[in-house]
Write a protein that holds these residues in place. Structure first.
Motif, PDB file in Angstrom:
ATOM      1  N   ALA A 272      86.376  28.813  57.206  1.00  2.00           N
ATOM      2  CA  ALA A 272      86.909  29.079  55.865  1.00  2.00           C
ATOM      3  C   ALA A 272      88.426  28.958  55.859  1.00  2.00           C
TER       4      ALA A 272
ATOM      5  N   LEU B 254      90.102  29.336  52.365  1.00  2.00           N
ATOM      6  CA  LEU B 254      89.722  30.457  51.513  1.00  2.00           C
ATOM      7  C   LEU B 254      90.714  31.610  51.637  1.00  2.00           C
TER       8      LEU B 254
ATOM      9  N   PRO C  72      79.831  26.060  56.225  1.00  2.00           N
ATOM     10  CA  PRO C  72      79.076  26.635  55.108  1.00  2.00           C
ATOM     11  C   PRO C  72      77.667  26.068  54.960  1.00  2.00           C
TER      12      PRO C  72
ATOM     13  N   HIS D 197      76.757  34.400  50.761  1.00  2.00           N
ATOM     14  CA  HIS D 197      78.155  34.673  50.507  1.00  2.00           C
ATOM     15  C   HIS D 197      78.364  36.125  50.065  1.00  2.00           C
TER      16      HIS D 197
ATOM     17  N   TRP E 267      83.266  36.206  52.145  1.00  2.00           N
ATOM     18  CA  TRP E 267      83.235  34.748  52.201  1.00  2.00           C
ATOM     19  C   TRP E 267      82.693  34.226  50.869  1.00  2.00           C
TER      20      TRP E 267
ATOM     21  N   ALA F  69      83.770  27.381  48.294  1.00  2.00           N
ATOM     22  CA  ALA F  69      85.094  26.760  48.230  1.00  2.00           C
ATOM     23  C   ALA F  69      85.546  26.456  46.811  1.00  2.00           C
TER      24      ALA F  69
END
Length: 326
Positions: free
Chosen positions: A182, A185, A242, A252, A262, A265
């Motif tokens: 990630a 993120l 992912p 998520h 998490w 995107a």
């Protein structure tokens, strides 16, 4: 003496708000169902907000401040109708989840919000909060503060999201930990005690307006490193794409079998809301590593290997790590 009514006051956030007002020397009344005690020094009025006479015991009293955190629009509407004329100021705790656009980075309080829920609609958290905001504004006007909280974190968090990471790193020790790939993120959180202090401050100052009460955006990878250091983890970080996580039914954000915080995107705006109004109106933000340390102490007290409301069990995590990650 300042007379404060907390609609709630016995839960995680509302209890902290009640205690903070008590520390300020206020006379605090908590209206709640009575499943939990009110903080020491506060008066508890037992009532069910779903009942038509829920506010009868407090409706004839005068209040300097009323605080409500409800996510039931009908409860908020009934409260403002019964009590709105009896208070000098009202603070409603809403949520940044009222916003409909999760793609725009840095959006402020003027961003579009969800259509308010109508009576009889299927429950939708965002729309319920939007409808509650509308009730408060229409009745209280410039006597109201709408505080849209971001992800609230810290000791005692019943959702187990933020605490998952520092707890897992502490539990794993020298062993591997599964993390999402990630790199782009972000994470954006607010310590529960910073939020409670702000809610008291806006009530005491009778501030009117809308504020996103949330922290500064922090890269997810940096957050993981801070949590790793706090937990004393020295093992490997096993990064999974992912797509691989989705194929292995890892969710998520929250809930069982998830990697908390998490996000997909395509939701960069959800964790990069502007907090300029919060900052300019006196909102404080302690360092994230301080909140992580406080949270780890709470996690240890509750048990690092306990069953959690969010996150992977250690057994599931190790089983996933044993497979080749994409």
């Amino acid at each position: 003496m300042t007379n404060v009514l907390i609609l709630g006051g016995t839960g995680w956030l509302s209890g902290r708000v009640a205690r903070r007002w008590l520390e300020e020397g206020a006379a605090v009344t908590c209206l709640a169902r009575g499943a939990r005690p009110a903080p020491d020094g506060a008066e508890l009025v037992v009532a069910d907000r779903a009942e038509p006479d829920a506010y009868a015991a407090v409706a004839e009293r005068e209040w300097d401040e009323i605080v409500d955190i409800s996510s039931r629009a009908e409860h908020v509407a009934a409260a403002v109708e019964a009590l709105g004329a009896r208070t000098k100021h009202w603070t409603f705790v809403s949520t940044i989840s009222v916003y409909t656009d999760a793609s725009t980075v840095g959006a402020d309080e003027s961003a579009s919000t969800a259509e308010p829920a109508e009576p009889g609609d299927e429950y939708d958290y965002s729309r319920e909060k939007a409808a509650a905001e509308a009730s408060v504004r229409s009745t209280l006007g410039d006597r109201a503060a709408i505080v849209r909280a971001g992800l609230i974190v810290g000791p005692g968090d019943p959702t187990d999201r933020f605490g998952y990471w520092v707890s897992r790193f502490a539990l794993a020790g020298e062993e591997p930990v599964l993390v999402p790939a990630a790199e782009r993120l972000m994470v954006q959180v607010i310590d529960v005690d910073d939020l409670a202090a702000y809610l008291v401050d806006v009530g005491r100052g009778r501030w009117s307006g809308t504020a996103n009460a949330t922290g500064d955006p922090l890269p997810f990878t940096e957050f993981l490193e801070l949590a790793r250091r706090a937990g004393g983890h020295t093992g490997e970080l096993v990064r999974a794409d992912p797509e691989w996580l989705a194929a292995h039914e890892v969710d998520h954000w929250m809930g069982p079998r998830s990697l908390p915080l998490w996000l997909p995107a395509d939701m960069p705006g959800f964790t990069t809301r502007s907090n300029a109004v919060y900052r300019s109106t006196g909102g404080a933000l302690r360092p994230v590593n301080e909140t992580l340390a406080r949270t780890l102490g709470d996690e240890r007290a509750r048990g690092l290997d306990r069953e959690r409301a969010a996150g992977l069990s250690r057994a599931d995590e190790l089983a996933l790590i044993a497979e080749p990650a994409g």
